[in-house]
Scaffold this motif. Structure first.
Motif, short mmCIF file in Angstrom:
data_model
loop_
_atom_site.label_atom_id
_atom_site.label_comp_id
_atom_site.label_asym_id
_atom_site.label_seq_id
_atom_site.Cartn_x
_atom_site.Cartn_y
_atom_site.Cartn_z
N GLN A 254 0.96 -1.32 0.03
CA GLN A 254 -0.06 0.14 -0.05
C GLN A 254 0.93 1.15 0.11
O GLN A 254 0.29 2.43 -0.32
CB GLN A 254 -0.87 0.04 1.16
CG GLN A 254 -1.93 -1.25 1.11
CD GLN A 254 -3.15 -1.12 1.88
OE1 GLN A 254 -3.50 -0.43 2.50
NE2 GLN A 254 -4.23 -1.97 1.10
N CYS A 255 2.19 1.17 0.27
CA CYS A 255 3.15 2.29 0.29
C CYS A 255 3.49 2.85 -1.00
O CYS A 255 4.27 3.40 -1.33
CB CYS A 255 4.31 2.17 1.20
SG CYS A 255 5.36 0.72 0.59
N GLY A 256 3.20 1.57 -1.94
CA GLY A 256 3.65 1.82 -3.25
C GLY A 256 4.79 0.97 -3.82
O GLY A 256 5.36 1.03 -4.80
N CYS A 297 4.86 -4.56 2.52
CA CYS A 297 6.16 -5.04 2.19
C CYS A 297 7.05 -4.99 3.57
O CYS A 297 8.05 -5.55 3.55
CB CYS A 297 6.84 -3.86 1.29
SG CYS A 297 7.07 -2.36 2.16
N SER A 298 6.33 -4.54 4.68
CA SER A 298 7.20 -4.53 5.74
C SER A 298 6.21 -4.40 6.89
O SER A 298 5.05 -4.27 6.89
CB SER A 298 8.10 -3.15 5.97
OG SER A 298 7.18 -2.22 6.06
N LEU A 299 6.70 -4.67 8.47
CA LEU A 299 6.10 -4.67 9.33
C LEU A 299 5.59 -3.15 9.60
O LEU A 299 4.35 -3.38 10.23
CB LEU A 299 6.71 -5.27 10.69
CG LEU A 299 6.88 -6.70 10.96
CD1 LEU A 299 7.76 -7.09 12.18
CD2 LEU A 299 5.35 -7.21 11.27
N THR A 300 6.33 -2.29 9.22
CA THR A 300 5.86 -1.01 9.53
C THR A 300 4.69 -0.73 8.39
O THR A 300 3.64 -0.11 9.25
CB THR A 300 6.93 -0.01 9.15
OG1 THR A 300 8.16 -0.32 9.31
CG2 THR A 300 6.60 1.46 9.36
N CYS A 301 4.46 -0.94 7.48
CA CYS A 301 3.32 -0.83 6.44
C CYS A 301 2.14 -1.51 7.12
O CYS A 301 1.17 -0.92 7.05
CB CYS A 301 3.74 -1.31 5.12
SG CYS A 301 5.04 0.01 4.34
N TYR A 302 2.51 -2.72 7.70
CA TYR A 302 1.43 -3.44 8.23
C TYR A 302 0.54 -2.79 9.48
O TYR A 302 -0.70 -2.74 9.58
CB TYR A 302 1.61 -4.86 8.37
CG TYR A 302 0.45 -5.79 8.82
CD1 TYR A 302 -0.63 -6.15 8.20
CD2 TYR A 302 0.64 -6.25 10.41
CE1 TYR A 302 -1.77 -6.77 8.83
CE2 TYR A 302 -0.42 -6.88 10.80
CZ TYR A 302 -1.71 -7.11 10.28
OH TYR A 302 -2.59 -7.93 10.76
ZN LIG Z 1 5.03 -1.01 2.20
#
Ligand SMILES: [Zn+2]
Length: 314
Positions: A254-256, A297-302
């Motif tokens: 979702q961050c692209g 793509c990462s725990l941060t994005c999730y």
């Molecule tokens: Zn991401």
């Protein structure tokens, strides 16, 4: 010739009077042929080369007749209600083909060669309903002219990964399949009518994601992500083809950013009115919502997504 050879005098030759043919006696090139029973199916005679529309239904055909594949003017081919198991790659040589109807056959797949053929530029209507297809290839979305696609009553367990690339698509039906959810870029579609009735859609639960994340990322994953994110040109002259294929189906967070084999996957609910003007209910309960896959793509994005999700459902 016989008379002339014998040396008969020209003056005495008994020639018939030439009568011009009446308009009704001259046959126009045939452009349409409809056959709806095995009895009427031509076994010895060829199909007229001028045909633009050919229907051969209820003929118990087990395969596509090679004689049909020479009909270069064919725009509409209807082989519904037969027993066809496999499509020949040469259907892709029908350069003018706009409509292909294969409703109610025994198809188990739709081959990649057809997705790569001239059908990319011509095919607008495709009916594969009532067959035994379990999945369509990723390359299916190269059929960029498709406007009308019918996939009802098959055994599809997923729709093509890049479905959203079918930018001309207006009518889509995939009722009564085995779809548990929709591919993530389904939301890029812009349809007039959508029918997904009778699929065993899963109940989305964003709090229970499938985690396929390795921390730190593998070197291959990092390099592959960079290749996609920075649009670094690649090709089969540089990379093994299976890697090229992996890159072509990179998932988008979702961050692209892109992710390949390391990601967090979950499903969320999407109201189908978001992609289609008219929506057939997905179940008998009156629902118009279906689960759609999301990748992170990462725990941060999730965790950012989770914060938003929890806030909106408070
Ligand atoms: Zn991401």
């Amino acid at each position: 010739v016989r008379l002339a050879h014998r040396g008969t005098d020209v003056e005495a030759l008994p020639l018939s009077v030439l009568v011009p043919a009446k308009t009704s006696e001259v046959e126009k090139p045939k452009t349409k042929m409809i056959i709806t029973s095995r009895r009427d199916y031509p076994l010895t005679k060829n199909f007229p080369y001028s045909l633009e529309h050919l229907q051969a239904s209820y003929c118990k055909l087990a395969r596509v007749d090679m004689r049909m594949l020479c009909l270069k003017k064919l725009r509409k081919l209807d082989l519904s209600h037969n027993h066809i198991k496999k499509l020949p790659e040469t259907i892709g040589d029908l350069v003018s083909l706009q409509e292909l109807n294969l409703h109610n056959n025994h198809l188990e797949s739709f081959c990649v060669a057809l997705c790569n053929s001239t059908l990319q530029k011509s095919l607008q209507f495709l009916d594969l309903s009532q067959n035994k297809i379990k999945a369509l290839p990723v390359q299916f979305c190269q059929l960029q002219e498709l406007i009308h696609l019918k996939l009802d009553d098959n055994e599809l367990i997923r729709l093509p990964f890049k479905m959203g690339q079918l930018s001309q698509l207006r009518f889509l039906s995939a009722a009564r399949n085995k779809l548990p959810f929709l591919p993530s870029d389904f939301r890029n579609l812009s349809l007039e009518k959508l029918d997904l009735f009778g699929n065993p859609f899963e109940q989305p639960n964003p709090l229970v994601p499938s985690i396929q994340l390795k921390i730190p990322l593998t070197l291959l994953e990092s390099a592959a992500r960079a290749t996609v994110n920075y649009r670094i040109p690649y090709g089969r002259h540089l990379l093994p083809s299976h890697l090229c294929e992996d890159l072509e189906v990179a998932k988008t967070c979702q961050c692209g950013n892109a992710c390949l084999s390391c990601f967090i996957q979950t499903t969320v609910t999407m109201n189908l009115h978001y992609v289609a003007h008219t929506v057939v209910l997905v179940d008998n309960m009156g629902g118009t919502e279906a689960p759609i896959v999301c990748y992170f793509c990462s725990l941060t994005c999730y965790s950012q997504f989770l914060d938003r999700y929890l806030q909106s459902n408070r």
